[in-house]
Motif scaffolding. Structure first.
Motif, PDB file in Angstrom:
ATOM      1  N   GLN A  73      11.448  49.511 -73.725  1.00  0.00           N
ATOM      2  CA  GLN A  73      10.460  48.543 -74.229  1.00  0.00           C
ATOM      3  C   GLN A  73       9.177  49.247 -74.653  1.00  0.00           C
ATOM      4  O   GLN A  73       8.568  48.883 -75.655  1.00  0.00           O
ATOM      5  CB  GLN A  73      10.162  47.504 -73.151  1.00  0.00           C
ATOM      6  N   THR A  74       8.770  50.249 -73.867  1.00  0.00           N
ATOM      7  CA  THR A  74       7.558  50.978 -74.231  1.00  0.00           C
ATOM      8  C   THR A  74       7.774  51.733 -75.531  1.00  0.00           C
ATOM      9  O   THR A  74       6.909  51.765 -76.392  1.00  0.00           O
ATOM     10  CB  THR A  74       7.179  51.982 -73.130  1.00  0.00           C
ATOM     11  N   GLU A  76       9.809  51.068 -77.977  1.00  0.00           N
ATOM     12  CA  GLU A  76       9.839  50.180 -79.139  1.00  0.00           C
ATOM     13  C   GLU A  76       8.445  49.683 -79.491  1.00  0.00           C
ATOM     14  O   GLU A  76       8.128  49.462 -80.650  1.00  0.00           O
ATOM     15  CB  GLU A  76      10.763  48.991 -78.875  1.00  0.00           C
ATOM     16  N   LEU A  77       7.632  49.534 -78.470  1.00  0.00           N
ATOM     17  CA  LEU A  77       6.268  49.058 -78.699  1.00  0.00           C
ATOM     18  C   LEU A  77       5.412  50.153 -79.310  1.00  0.00           C
ATOM     19  O   LEU A  77       4.503  49.893 -80.092  1.00  0.00           O
ATOM     20  CB  LEU A  77       5.677  48.613 -77.356  1.00  0.00           C
ATOM     21  N   PHE A  78       5.733  51.367 -78.927  1.00  0.00           N
ATOM     22  CA  PHE A  78       4.903  52.525 -79.249  1.00  0.00           C
ATOM     23  C   PHE A  78       4.638  52.666 -80.740  1.00  0.00           C
ATOM     24  O   PHE A  78       3.536  52.933 -81.175  1.00  0.00           O
ATOM     25  CB  PHE A  78       5.614  53.768 -78.717  1.00  0.00           C
ATOM     26  N   HIS A  79       5.668  52.491 -81.527  1.00  0.00           N
ATOM     27  CA  HIS A  79       5.520  52.610 -82.973  1.00  0.00           C
ATOM     28  C   HIS A  79       6.374  51.522 -83.578  1.00  0.00           C
ATOM     29  O   HIS A  79       7.501  51.317 -83.137  1.00  0.00           O
ATOM     30  CB  HIS A  79       5.996  53.997 -83.423  1.00  0.00           C
ATOM     31  N   GLU A  80       5.867  50.866 -84.601  1.00  0.00           N
ATOM     32  CA  GLU A  80       6.593  49.697 -85.110  1.00  0.00           C
ATOM     33  C   GLU A  80       7.939  50.075 -85.727  1.00  0.00           C
ATOM     34  O   GLU A  80       8.811  49.238 -85.872  1.00  0.00           O
ATOM     35  CB  GLU A  80       5.729  48.917 -86.095  1.00  0.00           C
ATOM     36  N   GLU A  81       8.110  51.354 -86.097  1.00  0.00           N
ATOM     37  CA  GLU A  81       9.372  51.740 -86.725  1.00  0.00           C
ATOM     38  C   GLU A  81      10.377  52.282 -85.719  1.00  0.00           C
ATOM     39  O   GLU A  81      11.523  52.526 -86.069  1.00  0.00           O
ATOM     40  CB  GLU A  81       9.117  52.819 -87.777  1.00  0.00           C
ATOM     41  N   LYS A 164      14.397  57.352 -92.899  1.00  0.00           N
ATOM     42  CA  LYS A 164      13.136  58.088 -92.787  1.00  0.00           C
ATOM     43  C   LYS A 164      12.784  58.418 -91.344  1.00  0.00           C
ATOM     44  O   LYS A 164      11.836  59.150 -91.089  1.00  0.00           O
ATOM     45  CB  LYS A 164      11.998  57.255 -93.381  1.00  0.00           C
ATOM     46  N   LEU A 237       8.108  58.936 -70.039  1.00  0.00           N
ATOM     47  CA  LEU A 237       6.929  58.538 -70.820  1.00  0.00           C
ATOM     48  C   LEU A 237       6.079  59.753 -71.174  1.00  0.00           C
ATOM     49  O   LEU A 237       5.501  59.828 -72.246  1.00  0.00           O
ATOM     50  CB  LEU A 237       6.082  57.538 -70.033  1.00  0.00           C
ATOM     51  N   ALA A 241       8.844  60.798 -74.768  1.00  0.00           N
ATOM     52  CA  ALA A 241       8.515  59.740 -75.723  1.00  0.00           C
ATOM     53  C   ALA A 241       8.018  60.326 -77.035  1.00  0.00           C
ATOM     54  O   ALA A 241       8.023  59.664 -78.053  1.00  0.00           O
ATOM     55  CB  ALA A 241       7.465  58.803 -75.142  1.00  0.00           C
ATOM     56  N   SER A 242       7.588  61.587 -76.993  1.00  0.00           N
ATOM     57  CA  SER A 242       6.941  62.148 -78.179  1.00  0.00           C
ATOM     58  C   SER A 242       7.969  62.611 -79.200  1.00  0.00           C
ATOM     59  O   SER A 242       9.030  63.114 -78.851  1.00  0.00           O
ATOM     60  CB  SER A 242       6.050  63.313 -77.774  1.00  0.00           C
ATOM     61  N   SER A 243       7.622  62.435 -80.461  1.00  0.00           N
ATOM     62  CA  SER A 243       8.501  62.871 -81.537  1.00  0.00           C
ATOM     63  C   SER A 243       8.326  64.372 -81.706  1.00  0.00           C
ATOM     64  O   SER A 243       7.411  64.971 -81.159  1.00  0.00           O
ATOM     65  CB  SER A 243       8.144  62.161 -82.831  1.00  0.00           C
ATOM     66  N   MET A 246       4.897  65.258 -82.898  1.00  0.00           N
ATOM     67  CA  MET A 246       3.816  65.152 -81.923  1.00  0.00           C
ATOM     68  C   MET A 246       3.854  66.295 -80.923  1.00  0.00           C
ATOM     69  O   MET A 246       2.854  66.640 -80.324  1.00  0.00           O
ATOM     70  CB  MET A 246       3.902  63.816 -81.178  1.00  0.00           C
TER      71      MET A 246
ATOM     72  N   ARG B  30      -0.762  50.058 -80.660  1.00  0.00           N
ATOM     73  CA  ARG B  30      -0.188  50.463 -81.943  1.00  0.00           C
ATOM     74  C   ARG B  30      -1.244  50.953 -82.920  1.00  0.00           C
ATOM     75  O   ARG B  30      -0.956  51.778 -83.770  1.00  0.00           O
ATOM     76  CB  ARG B  30       0.552  49.299 -82.573  1.00  0.00           C
ATOM     77  N   LYS B  37      -2.339  57.464 -78.384  1.00  0.00           N
ATOM     78  CA  LYS B  37      -1.230  56.625 -77.930  1.00  0.00           C
ATOM     79  C   LYS B  37      -0.484  57.307 -76.807  1.00  0.00           C
ATOM     80  O   LYS B  37      -0.139  56.699 -75.798  1.00  0.00           O
ATOM     81  CB  LYS B  37      -0.235  56.445 -79.085  1.00  0.00           C
ATOM     82  N   HIS B  38      -0.224  58.601 -76.998  1.00  0.00           N
ATOM     83  CA  HIS B  38       0.514  59.351 -75.983  1.00  0.00           C
ATOM     84  C   HIS B  38      -0.253  59.408 -74.676  1.00  0.00           C
ATOM     85  O   HIS B  38       0.325  59.328 -73.601  1.00  0.00           O
ATOM     86  CB  HIS B  38       0.817  60.755 -76.483  1.00  0.00           C
ATOM     87  N   VAL B 105       5.339  45.662 -71.079  1.00  0.00           N
ATOM     88  CA  VAL B 105       6.529  46.506 -71.169  1.00  0.00           C
ATOM     89  C   VAL B 105       7.533  46.220 -70.065  1.00  0.00           C
ATOM     90  O   VAL B 105       8.707  46.530 -70.204  1.00  0.00           O
ATOM     91  CB  VAL B 105       6.197  48.018 -71.194  1.00  0.00           C
ATOM     92  N   LYS B 300       6.567  51.416 -93.519  1.00  0.00           N
ATOM     93  CA  LYS B 300       7.536  50.346 -93.381  1.00  0.00           C
ATOM     94  C   LYS B 300       6.876  48.985 -93.519  1.00  0.00           C
ATOM     95  O   LYS B 300       7.356  48.124 -94.235  1.00  0.00           O
ATOM     96  CB  LYS B 300       8.223  50.450 -92.033  1.00  0.00           C
TER      97      LYS B 300
END
Lengths: 312, 464
Positions: A73-74, A76-81, A164, A237, A241-243, A246, B30, B37-38, B105, B300
């Motif tokens: 849930q976190t 999905e919330l973190f970034h809208e995509e 993307k 977390l 969680a980081s891409s 990041m 967001r 954010k992190h 969350v 998006k």
């Protein structure tokens, strides 16, 4: 002891790993957005969880899944995509437990919209009846789940919207390696490299996995041996969680050393030093006259000049 | 202009009230920069204050400045608060914010279809209808701004709330200005507003709207923001029941109270919600536009809100597949129209057309940004999206307009003696007024503003 060396040179496992790894600095990653496509595969094999409860671990599968739900849930919330898929890796089978809304239809997974995410996950786990436990299979098939995960990611990236996203796989794994799966896992790693998929691993138990270490090393991911299991959520977390973008900004845990041992193709033994076919890079613990993998016949001209003393 | 920037301008007391809503907290998360954010994520489940030293060690060595920006941003939003313990600076996440976000969350994430009865689901508006409504309302507003529509979008009669007055909002946002005769016209800022992406346009307007709410009271503002961002977390086309009228039957925003129903009525007017009637009750269906509320300005959400239609070729020709009068009007700002078909606009970016846009106060980057944002999906996948030659040329045209500076100047000539000329010219140079001189002709030019001083000086030295 002197051994006759095949046509190819003799490599240590580490040298071979370097040989196989594409130069990560010159590798150009496609410029992608910030959104991530994460596939979490969590080990649900009875073997591991029963053993771990016997060994007195406080964490149970249920609590792991509950923590994962919060993470999902976190995330999905973190970034809208951001999109996420949760895959259960059983002894012989795997099953999608949860997929983000847009992904569900792509992957052929039907979501019950009336249920909230936590209930959904627990229910799909209960509904899922893994194939009967096969006798003689002593370790869960990581490679099979990994291949399925890669296939799912490939499928999920078929639409322009998901194409993307940065693809990543996070293995929550507990069991030790099965040497017999070496080739299959290496193949998974290579196809992950090709598709720019990052392979992260968070070990749940106290065992280490050499293969997943190599996977993280070769695909630029993070391998983490979790110290104390109850803080799984915090670890997820903080670190996972980081891409990949990041991670250049954040200080990530560094891998102290990678276990580069490979298992030989002939007897499935874990070896440090072995013979490598110069054509297909297969590894053998003993000298072969002909490569069983690609069929290359090593010249009988290999005379004393190519003899070499090995460390053994 | 986005949510985070707007919230920074609010006083801490108001922010505290805002953070009580889990929707607002999610939207804030967001809207934060990625690194910040992190940090929020790392602190989300940490109950005790942690040493500031520790947070300072989180970033990679090279990115010190990015890290400082992130921490500063969190502090400005009152999210990261300092404390001292045993002489050491500790930091902790704002407790209200932490609790709300944890609730978000750990509980049910998205608002699902679960609470929507079956019969409502069956008659709810279809996606095309929603898109059409959103586009129609939003475009009417923009057309009104450019003066091609006689009146702003009308409110939905279903909700029975007083409609929103657009004129004061547009005026305070600086998008239109009333001249002496009382007629409104679009300003330079208004032109630039047209070229912005929908997300920024929406927030520019909503900000003025919220300022108005803020004037009533902090509580009202918190409610209004919470209600708005909550819409962003719904899937488009998941209807919600319209908030009930308050006890006052007239439903007017009297005694400083702005109700959710009024807010929803205003949002419906902007095209964010489509009201419809089912089973004797009014329901609201969020449109794509409301996705922009929390979507951030990412690619998006842009795609979700506006569909791309522009194809720019290397020969400066632009094909825009759109039938919207508004888009045609915007494109005409900087493109010479060559051919107009019912659903296609063909034009060329010429020096004249771009220069005329530049003189309106639009910058080259805004033009390029607009074309990039509205790029046809097939072009949008290319990299770069716009042909480089076109992008460079538009920037060069802008540089061209800035090459020449205009000054109102006075020409001095026919000096009686050479020394008078030399002295006068050097005096002009001293004053910083000198522009040009021709020693042979004994002529020089200087900025008119300095004319009285130069004239007096010349008179003075002439009689010496």
């Amino acid at each position: 002891m002197a051994r006759l060396q095949p046509k190819g040179p003799l490599f240590t496992a580490q040298e071979r790993a370097i040989l196989l790894a594409p130069d990560r600095h010159t590798q150009t990653r496609k410029k992608l957005g910030d959104g991530q496509l994460l596939l979490v595969q969590v080990e649900t094999s009875d073997q591991f969880w029963t053993n771990s409860s016997q060994r007195g671990h406080i964490i149970s599968l249920k609590s792991t899944l509950q923590q994962l739900v919060v993470f999902i849930q976190t995330f999905e919330l973190f970034h809208e995509e951001n999109m996420i898929v949760l895959l259960a890796a059983g002894d012989t089978d795997s099953c999608i437990l949860y997929a983000s809304e847009q992904l569900g239809s792509l992957l052929g997974w039907h979501q019950d919209t009336t249920l909230a995410a936590p209930d959904q996950i627990i229910r799909s786990l209960e509904e899922w009846k893994p194939a009967d436990h096969k006798e003689g299979l002593e370790k869960p098939a990581v490679s099979a789940t990994l291949s399925r995960a890669l296939c799912l990611l490939h499928k999920a990236r078929a639409t322009p919207a998901t194409n993307k996203l940065l693809p990543r796989i996070l293995c929550l794994h507990g069991s030790p390696d099965a040497a017999s799966q070496y080739i299959a896992i290496m193949n998974c790693i290579f196809s992950a490299q090709r598709n720019n998929v990052v392979l992260d691993t968070c070990m749940l138990g106290s065992d280490n996995s050499a293969f997943l270490q190599q996977a993280a090393h070769l695909s630029g991911g993070i391998y983490l041996q979790q110290g104390s299991p109850p803080v799984l959520l915090q670890t997820l977390l903080t670190i996972f969680a980081s891409s990949i973008h990041m991670r250049t900004f954040l200080r990530s845990p560094e891998q102290a050393g990678v276990d580069f041992r490979a298992s030989c193709f002939c007897h499935k033994n874990l070896i440090d030093l072995g013979f490598v076919c110069s054509v297909c890079l297969s590894i053998f613990c003993q000298h072969q006259l002909e490569c069983p993998t690609c069929g290359t016949v090593y010249g009988s001209s290999a005379g004393p000049s190519t003899m070499r003393n090995t460390a053994h | 202009m986005d949510l985070a920037v707007y919230l920074e301008t609010l006083p801490p007391v108001t922010l505290q009230r805002l953070y009580q809503s889990k929707w607002t907290c999610q939207a804030v998360l967001r809207a934060l920069p990625p690194l910040a954010k992190h940090y929020v994520l790392r602190l989300l489940f940490v109950e005790r204050p942690i040493p500031a030293r520790l947070i300072d060690s989180w970033h990679a060595v090279k990115f010190r400045s990015t890290h400082e920006l992130a921490v500063e941003k969190l502090a400005r939003l009152q999210l990261l608060k300092p404390a001292t313990s045993q002489g050491e600076t500790m930091l902790f996440l704002d407790r209200t914010f932490q609790a709300s976000l944890q609730e978000a969350v750990c509980g049910r994430g998205k608002l699902g279809m679960a609470d929507v009865p079956q019969d409502v689901r069956q008659i709810q508006p279809q996606t095309e209808q929603l898109d059409k409504y959103a586009r129609q309302q939003w475009e009417t507003l923009l057309m009104y701004l450019v003066g091609s529509a006689p009146c702003p979008p009308s409110s939905a009669p279903l909700l029975g709330v007083p409609s929103l007055e657009f004129d004061p909002i547009l005026d305070t946002a600086g998008l239109t200005a009333a001249d002496a005769r009382g007629s409104r016209s679009i300003t330079e800022k208004g032109f630039r507003f047209l070229l912005m992406d929908t997300y920024n346009q929406l927030w520019t307007l909503l900000r003025e709207y919220l300022v108005d709410a803020d004037r009533r009271s902090g509580q009202v503002l918190a409610e209004a923001i919470s209600f708005m961002v909550q819409l962003g977390f719904r899937e488009a086309s998941h209807p919600l029941p319209a908030p009930a009228h308050s006890s006052k039957p007239d439903g007017k925003a009297s005694e400083g109270h702005l109700q959710e129903r009024t807010v929803s009525g205003h949002l419906a007017q902007l095209g964010l919600l489509l009201p419809f009637k089912a089973g004797g009750q009014v329901w609201l269906c969020p449109t794509r536009l409301s996705m922009a509320l929390t979507g951030g300005s990412s690619a998006k959400s842009q795609q979700d809100v506006t569909e791309g239609f522009c194809i720019v070729e290397t020969n400066y020709r632009v094909y825009a597949h759109t039938d919207s009068k508004l888009q045609h009007a915007i494109l005409r700002l900087f493109i010479r129209c060559e051919c107009l078909l019912p659903n296609l606009f063909v034009g060329t970016l010429t020096r004249e057309s771009v220069t005329s846009a530049l003189t309106c106060g639009i910058t080259a980057d805004e033009i390029l940004q607009y074309l990039r944002q509205h790029a046809h999906p097939q072009c949008a996948t290319r990299s770069p999206v716009l042909p480089e030659v076109v992008a460079d040329q538009v920037r060069l045209w802008q540089a061209d307009t800035q090459r020449v500076k205009y000054h109102t100047a006075t020409l001095y000539h026919d000096f009686p003696r050479p020394e008078v000329f030399t002295k006068a010219a050097s005096k002009a140079k001293e004053l910083g007024a000198w522009l040009w001189e021709d020693t042979g002709q004994r002529t020089f030019a200087a900025i008119t503003a300095f004319h009285p001083q130069i004239r007096d000086y010349i008179r003075e030295i002439q009689h010496q």
